[in-house]
Write a protein that holds these residues in place. Structure first.
Motif, mmCIF file in Angstrom:
data_model
loop_
_atom_site.group_PDB
_atom_site.id
_atom_site.type_symbol
_atom_site.label_atom_id
_atom_site.label_comp_id
_atom_site.label_asym_id
_atom_site.label_seq_id
_atom_site.Cartn_x
_atom_site.Cartn_y
_atom_site.Cartn_z
ATOM 1 N N UNK A 133 0.838 -1.190 0.000
ATOM 2 C CA UNK A 133 0.000 0.000 0.000
ATOM 3 C C UNK A 133 0.875 1.243 0.000
ATOM 4 N N UNK A 134 0.536 2.162 -0.855
ATOM 5 C CA UNK A 134 1.257 3.432 -0.883
ATOM 6 C C UNK A 134 0.516 4.418 0.011
ATOM 7 N N UNK A 135 1.256 5.130 0.815
ATOM 8 C CA UNK A 135 0.607 6.136 1.665
ATOM 9 C C UNK A 135 0.561 7.460 0.933
ATOM 10 N N UNK A 136 -0.524 8.150 1.105
ATOM 11 C CA UNK A 136 -0.666 9.470 0.508
ATOM 12 C C UNK A 136 -0.135 10.506 1.480
ATOM 13 N N UNK A 137 0.487 11.540 0.931
ATOM 14 C CA UNK A 137 0.944 12.590 1.855
ATOM 15 C C UNK A 137 -0.261 13.320 2.439
ATOM 16 N N UNK A 138 -0.191 13.580 3.707
ATOM 17 C CA UNK A 138 -1.250 14.304 4.398
ATOM 18 C C UNK A 138 -0.801 15.734 4.640
ATOM 19 N N UNK A 139 -1.751 16.636 4.605
ATOM 20 C CA UNK A 139 -1.454 18.017 4.962
ATOM 21 C C UNK A 139 -1.072 18.041 6.426
ATOM 22 N N UNK A 140 -0.028 18.777 6.744
ATOM 23 C CA UNK A 140 0.428 18.834 8.132
ATOM 24 C C UNK A 140 0.467 20.271 8.624
ATOM 25 N N UNK A 141 0.560 20.392 9.906
ATOM 26 C CA UNK A 141 0.707 21.679 10.564
ATOM 27 C C UNK A 141 1.799 21.495 11.603
ATOM 28 N N UNK A 142 2.295 22.553 12.175
ATOM 29 C CA UNK A 142 3.321 22.407 13.203
ATOM 30 C C UNK A 142 3.100 23.451 14.286
ATOM 31 N N UNK A 143 3.761 23.202 15.398
ATOM 32 C CA UNK A 143 3.636 24.071 16.551
ATOM 33 C C UNK A 143 4.948 23.995 17.319
#
Length: 171
Positions: free
Chosen positions: A2-12
């Motif tokens: 299974x290929x994982x899709x990139x997810x939108x991320x945020x940071x803090x």
């Protein structure tokens, strides 16, 4: 495979005062209310958990503490609401700190238990969370406190009771 899709991320980024920088001896020369007032005034470092969770305010008076924190995505559980542990931490902070305000010079305390009732889900849409802790009963060795957590609309979202054990420093 299974290929994982990139997810939108945020940071803090979180910064805090390293624990132990304050003068513990000086702190123990103050009663509990004065200790919390010194932390609020920036004369002593406040607990790092406040920075970790993003708590924005703590107002104190003898037997009562109010803590505020905006609900944020970084508080979320996998189902898209604020994690119960975050809610419990706010309730524990307000209830235990209300007991802290009653400590005499040289007294310390620890939480013995925390009983939490979750009443409604909390999300970013809940806005600013306000948690009020009050002492119900203060004895020589134990104290019973409660805390109520409300959302920005004033709806009760969780309630807790806590028992604290009161000791002399060094016991």
């Amino acid at each position: 495979m299974t290929q994982t899709q990139p997810f939108e991320t945020d940071s803090r980024t979180v910064t805090w005062a390293t624990p132990g920088q304050g003068d513990l001896a000086r702190l123990l020369e103050l009663d509990g209310l004065a200790q919390l007032e010194a932390m609020r005034a920036g004369e002593m470092p406040h607990p790092p958990i406040m920075d970790t969770l993003g708590m924005t305010d703590m107002r104190v008076e003898r037997g009562r503490v109010v803590v505020e924190m905006p609900a944020a995505e970084f508080h979320y559980n996998p189902l898209g609401s604020v994690h119960g542990g975050v809610i419990s931490t706010m309730l524990d902070t307000a209830a235990a700190c209300s007991v802290h305000t009653t400590l005499a010079v040289g007294e310390v305390y620890t939480s013995v238990d925390l009983t939490v009732k979750f009443l409604r889900p909390v999300t970013v849409g809940s806005g600013l969370l306000t948690c009020e802790g009050t002492v119900i009963s203060r004895g020589r060795r134990t104290a019973l406190a409660q805390a109520q957590l409300t959302d920005e609309a004033g709806r009760l979202v969780a309630h807790a009771t806590s028992t604290c054990l009161i000791m002399r420093a060094g016991e």
